[in-house]
Scaffold this active site. Structure first.
Site, short mmCIF file in Angstrom:
data_model
loop_
_atom_site.label_atom_id
_atom_site.label_comp_id
_atom_site.label_asym_id
_atom_site.label_seq_id
_atom_site.Cartn_x
_atom_site.Cartn_y
_atom_site.Cartn_z
N GLU A 1 18.18 70.16 34.03
CA GLU A 1 17.31 70.86 34.98
C GLU A 1 16.58 69.85 35.87
O GLU A 1 15.80 69.02 35.37
CB GLU A 1 16.31 71.75 34.23
CG GLU A 1 15.56 72.66 35.17
CD GLU A 1 14.73 73.73 34.47
OE1 GLU A 1 15.12 74.19 33.39
OE2 GLU A 1 13.67 74.08 35.03
N ASP B 1 18.17 68.18 16.14
CA ASP B 1 18.81 69.50 16.17
C ASP B 1 17.99 70.42 17.07
O ASP B 1 16.97 70.99 16.67
CB ASP B 1 18.85 70.02 14.72
CG ASP B 1 19.49 71.39 14.60
OD1 ASP B 1 19.63 72.08 15.62
OD2 ASP B 1 19.83 71.76 13.47
N HIS C 1 10.22 72.05 43.52
CA HIS C 1 11.61 72.09 43.05
C HIS C 1 12.62 71.88 44.18
O HIS C 1 13.76 71.53 43.93
CB HIS C 1 11.91 73.48 42.45
CG HIS C 1 11.41 73.63 41.06
ND1 HIS C 1 12.06 74.40 40.12
CD2 HIS C 1 10.35 73.11 40.44
CE1 HIS C 1 11.39 74.36 38.98
NE2 HIS C 1 10.35 73.58 39.16
N LYS D 1 9.13 78.79 27.29
CA LYS D 1 10.38 78.14 27.72
C LYS D 1 10.06 76.85 28.47
O LYS D 1 10.71 75.82 28.30
CB LYS D 1 11.19 79.10 28.60
CG LYS D 1 12.57 78.61 28.99
CD LYS D 1 12.61 77.80 30.27
CE LYS D 1 14.05 77.42 30.65
NZ LYS D 1 14.12 76.54 31.82
C1 MEV Z 1 11.34 76.64 34.50
O1 MEV Z 1 12.40 76.03 33.82
C2 MEV Z 1 10.11 76.69 33.64
C3 MEV Z 1 8.95 77.51 34.21
O2 MEV Z 1 9.41 78.81 34.55
C4 MEV Z 1 7.89 77.57 33.15
C5 MEV Z 1 6.76 78.55 33.41
O3 MEV Z 1 6.97 79.50 34.19
O4 MEV Z 1 5.70 78.36 32.81
C6 MEV Z 1 8.42 76.89 35.48
#
Ligand code: MEV
Length: 408
Positions: free
Chosen positions: A74, A266, A363, A250
């Site tokens: 990413e 792992d 990004h 995430k």
């Molecule tokens: C993207 O990989 C992760 C985010 O979506 C995390 C979040 O929204 O807190 C930017």
């Protein structure tokens, strides 16, 4: 002078040289093994699959700087963590609040007619269980690890589970745990004549928890009169809406999983553990939280991390050895601390971006690079294509292909 100053602007060769000067890079580990080697690692091997590995410099944890290897596909993950780590470094860095590290194994018995009696019987065999565990894996006990505690729980539907709490020292220890579980399971079947459903470690690692905090002065941030409240609200919102909370968590795992992959850990165990722990109260909750108080944003992450620094693929894969060299961490507890701090940095980066400029701004350039590569750009024209995409504001594959054709 910080050796990592403007690290992201350097060439790949320059970055390697910086690491080399700090004795954090060993080119003899920076190679790809041949098919023969990998054919011994997995069944039905066909080819290898590459993921880029970068370094996030200067993660300051309890006064020590770590340069963190991260393997991720990413584009914005390392950039985001680096930016946040720099801000947090200026505010004194991360602080470890608490840490423990023991693993859990389960021996699940089925079809138990009298669970209360069975529980008492297993408890009365406790001394023998410790002895069987020792004999199953003397080495781990001799270095101070091995079986530490046990408990028996009556579950519904005539299941009874024996929990073994095992110290695996610096290994993640799946094999050690499972070896002990199988021996103890066999012993108990013989002693009690009852039936075992399964014997396996648990990935809900509630005895491998680490807590790391940080504190940020809002005057160091943009939108300083509002940012504290916004980040606190982002944290509160994650706690009331599982749809947002999954994305919040995430983002944390973006960093942690990248470090785990780089170091040969792992990643599935780490992810399963984190999300199961996030839901342990019955309501899925954020692993990292933020509150705003008197000009400071206080961040706290509490996360189970079943990591290892020895064993498994770690001592086999050259890139995992290289990652360990870069990180300079040789014990599991330190790796837990670094990983948790990285997760907190990654979460701060996401919330800071989301509550100010939005995620796209930061990004876009990185995204444009991967779009340009997909369109067929190469070393000689990628920067021209990226600049064009940003300038016209259409970061799409079509636009990149169209523009590349005009360059031909
Ligand atoms: C993207 O990989 C992760 C985010 O979506 C995390 C979040 O929204 O807190 C930017």
């Amino acid at each position: 002078m910080d050796s990592f100053s403007r690290f992201y602007k350097k060439t790949v060769e320059e970055r390697k040289n910086i690491l080399k000067e700090l004795s954090l890079y060993d080119e003899s580990l920076d190679y790809v093994e041949d098919d023969n080697f990998f054919n011994h690692i997995i069944e039905n091997f066909v080819t290898t699959y590459e993921v880029p590995m970068g370094v996030m410099p200067n993660l300051l944890v309890d006064g020590i700087y770590y340069h963190v290897p991260m393997a991720t596909e990413e584009p914005s993950v390392i950039a985001g963590a680096s930016h946040a780590a720099k801000i947090i470094e200026r505010n004194g860095g991360f602080k470890v609040e608490s840490i423990n590290r023991e693993m859990i194994g389960q021996i699940i018995f089925r079809d138990i007619i009298n669970p209360i009696e069975f529980k008492q019987q297993v408890e009365s065999l406790s001394e023998n269980i410790f002895k069987v565990a020792y004999d199953a894996h003397p080495q781990i006990h001799q270095i101070g690890g091995g079986l530490k505690r046990l408990s028996v729980e009556i579950k519904s539907k005539q299941f009874v589970t024996l929990y073994l709490i095992i110290d695996t020292k610096d290994a993640m220890g799946a094999n050690t745990i499972n070896t002990i579980l199988e021996a103890v399971g066999n012993f108990l079947v013989l002693e009690t004549q009852e039936k075992v459903l399964m014997r396996i470690l648990s990935n809900l690692a509630i005895y491998s928890l680490v807590e790391v905090s940080c504190k940020i002065n809002v005057t160091h941030l943009k939108n300083s009169n509002e940012i504290g409240t916004l980040i606190e609200e982002a944290s509160i919102y994650a706690s009331i809406d599982p749809f947002r909370c999954a994305t919040h968590n995430k983002g944390i795992m973006n960093g942690i999983t990248a470090l785990m992959l780089a170091t040969g850990n792992d990643t599935r165990a780490i992810e399963a553990s984190a999300h199961a722990y996030a839901a342990i109260t019955g309501s899925y909750q954020p692993l990292a939280t933020w509150r705003y108080e008197e000009g400071y944003i206080h961040g706290l992450i509490k996360i189970p991390l079943q990591v290892g620094t020895v064993g498994g693929s770690m001592n086999v894969l050259p890139k995992a050895k290289l990652a360990r060299k870069i990180l300079g961490v040789h014990d599991a507890k330190t790796l837990m601390k670094v990983a948790a701090a990285l997760g907190l940095a990654q979460n701060f980066a996401a919330l800071y971006a989301l509550t100010t400029d939005g995620i796209n701004k930061g990004h876009m350039k990185l995204h444009a690079r991967s779009v340009a590569l997909q369109a067929g750009a190469n070393e000689s024209n990628i920067d021209i294509v990226v600049n064009h995409l940003i300038e016209v504001g259409h970061v799409t594959l079509d636009e990149a292909i169209k523009f590349l054709n005009t360059l031909k």
